[in-house]
Scaffold this active site. Structure first.
Site, PDB file in Angstrom:
ATOM      1  N   ASP A   1      81.698  65.519 -68.088  1.00 30.84           N
ATOM      2  CA  ASP A   1      80.605  64.013 -68.709  1.00 30.84           C
ATOM      3  C   ASP A   1      79.855  64.039 -68.072  1.00 30.84           C
ATOM      4  OD1 ASP A   1      82.780  62.073 -69.148  1.00 30.84           O
ATOM      5  OD2 ASP A   1      83.258  61.693 -67.255  1.00 30.84           O
ATOM      6  N   GLY A   2      79.104  65.314 -67.558  1.00 31.91           N
ATOM      7  CA  GLY A   2      77.372  66.148 -67.450  1.00 31.91           C
ATOM      8  C   GLY A   2      77.254  65.848 -68.759  1.00 31.91           C
TER       9      GLY A   2
ATOM     10  N   ASN B   1      74.583  55.183 -67.241  1.00 29.48           N
ATOM     11  CA  ASN B   1      75.869  55.481 -66.034  1.00 29.48           C
ATOM     12  C   ASN B   1      75.578  53.779 -65.287  1.00 29.48           C
ATOM     13  OD1 ASN B   1      77.814  56.064 -67.221  1.00 29.48           O
ATOM     14  ND2 ASN B   1      77.457  58.151 -65.185  1.00 29.48           N
TER      15      ASN B   1
ATOM     16  N   ASP C   1      70.565  52.103 -47.159  1.00 32.02           N
ATOM     17  CA  ASP C   1      69.771  54.023 -47.441  1.00 32.02           C
ATOM     18  C   ASP C   1      69.531  53.481 -49.300  1.00 32.02           C
ATOM     19  OD1 ASP C   1      70.884  54.874 -45.507  1.00 32.02           O
ATOM     20  OD2 ASP C   1      72.757  55.890 -46.169  1.00 32.02           O
TER      21      ASP C   1
ATOM     22  N   THR D   1      82.382  53.071 -63.318  1.00 30.94           N
ATOM     23  CA  THR D   1      83.666  53.918 -61.854  1.00 30.94           C
ATOM     24  C   THR D   1      83.157  55.371 -61.531  1.00 30.94           C
ATOM     25  OG1 THR D   1      84.020  55.038 -64.125  1.00 30.94           O
ATOM     26  CG2 THR D   1      85.241  53.521 -64.518  1.00 30.94           C
TER      27      THR D   1
ATOM     28  N   SER E   1      82.743  54.934 -56.367  1.00 29.05           N
ATOM     29  CA  SER E   1      82.533  55.215 -54.746  1.00 29.05           C
ATOM     30  C   SER E   1      81.548  54.599 -53.550  1.00 29.05           C
ATOM     31  CB  SER E   1      81.912  56.710 -54.897  1.00 29.05           C
ATOM     32  OG  SER E   1      80.552  56.797 -54.880  1.00 29.05           O
TER      33      SER E   1
ATOM     34  N   ALA F   1      74.655  51.891 -47.410  1.00 27.58           N
ATOM     35  CA  ALA F   1      74.738  51.712 -45.997  1.00 27.58           C
ATOM     36  C   ALA F   1      74.032  50.610 -45.851  1.00 27.58           C
ATOM     37  CB  ALA F   1      74.626  52.992 -45.920  1.00 27.58           C
TER      38      ALA F   1
ATOM     39  N   GLN G   1      71.207  61.524 -63.865  1.00 25.93           N
ATOM     40  CA  GLN G   1      70.996  63.243 -63.599  1.00 25.93           C
ATOM     41  C   GLN G   1      69.729  63.243 -63.568  1.00 25.93           C
ATOM     42  OE1 GLN G   1      73.248  64.700 -66.711  1.00 25.93           O
ATOM     43  NE2 GLN G   1      74.902  65.586 -65.650  1.00 25.93           N
TER      44      GLN G   1
END
EC number: 2.7.1.23
Length: 276
Positions: free
Chosen positions: A45-46, A121, A149, A160, A165, A184, A224
């Site tokens: 994916d990168g 993304n 944060d 996804t 996450s 956070a 990225q």
């Protein structure tokens, strides 16, 4: 059809690139790294993210297709052991495509300049030393005062990734929406946030205005690419007018991708689980 290839530097990806070039020359295919119609991503994916940003100024004329040699391959339709099938599909290419929404990020600088960027993304703003404080508005209305944060704004295809996450929901890419997810957050009598991810409509936008007193060590990430906030006064997130197009040779159903990437339990195996 003019084809460009973007590959990861690992030996496996380089070997597959050479096989594709050999096949293409034998079948009179045209390779053009500058003005392609089809971009082949070989890696994970990168690598596809790199390919997207390399050709993001040409999204109206480019389709992407991925061959998986990396670790996840959520965007890739073909495995490296399926080249024969891929070659057959390539020769029968009739221009079919499937399109997904993108994120537009506008950075408003103190001097009045505006920088526009696209994300496939997600985009994030976060502080790595200490907490970040900012106003969060939806359209022209203040929604909350955030302290924590950071914050992540994801596209449906990016839902996804980091978004998931962080506890965000997985969104089907046919939905033209963006998702805001907290990183956070702090909730007390002074600072109150929703403490849940939220989805905005296609005609809405999100504005994040960091408190100048808490801007040191604040970083902005777009897919990225990561850089300091610098002289950015506020950030505006909206659905872009551009869309990303994937070649629809055998484009995998979105929920099949989710199942294979995160669950890995085939339907034929589920019966045995219940039987046991």
């Amino acid at each position: 059809m003019k084809i460009a290839i973007v590959n990861s530097p690992n030996p496996q990806s380089i070997a597959i690139k050479e096989q594709i070039l050999t096949f293409g020359r034998a079948h009179d295919l045209t390779f053009d790294q500058d003005q392609p119609n089809l971009v082949l991503s070989i890696g994970g994916d990168g690598t596809l993210l790199n390919a997207f940003h390399q050709y993001e100024s040409m999204l109206d004329q480019v389709r992407f297709v991925g061959i998986h040699t990396g670790h996840l391959g959520f965007y890739t339709d073909w495995r490296d052991d399926e080249l024969d099938l891929f070659f057959d599909a390539l020769l029968q290419d009739a221009g079919e495509r499937v399109s997904y929404p993108l994120l537009e990020l506008k950075l408003f600088h103190w001097d009045g300049q505006v920088t526009r960027k696209l994300a496939l993304n997600e985009a994030t703003i976060r502080r790595y030393e200490g907490t970040m404080t900012c106003d969060v508005s939806i359209k022209e209305d203040l929604f909350e005062l955030f302290k924590g944060d950071g914050l992540c704004v994801a596209t449906p295809t990016g839902s996804t990734g980091l978004n998931k996450s962080l506890g965000g929901v997985v969104v089907h890419p046919r939905l033209d929406t963006l998702q805001l997810t907290e990183i956070a957050s702090i909730n007390n009598r002074v600072y109150r946030t929703l403490s849940s991810s939220l989805l905005i409509a296609s005609d809405e936008w999100i504005v994040i205005t960091p408190d100048p007193a808490f801007k040191s060590n604040v970083m902005i990430s777009i897919d990225q690419d990561t850089f300091p906030i610098g002289d950015v006064d506020r950030l505006q997130f909206a659905i872009a007018k551009e869309r990303v197009h994937f070649a629809r040779y055998r484009h995998m159903h979105f929920w099949n991708r989710v199942e294979q990437s995160f669950i890995g339990v085939k339907s034929k195996e589920r019966g045995s689980h219940f039987d046991s």
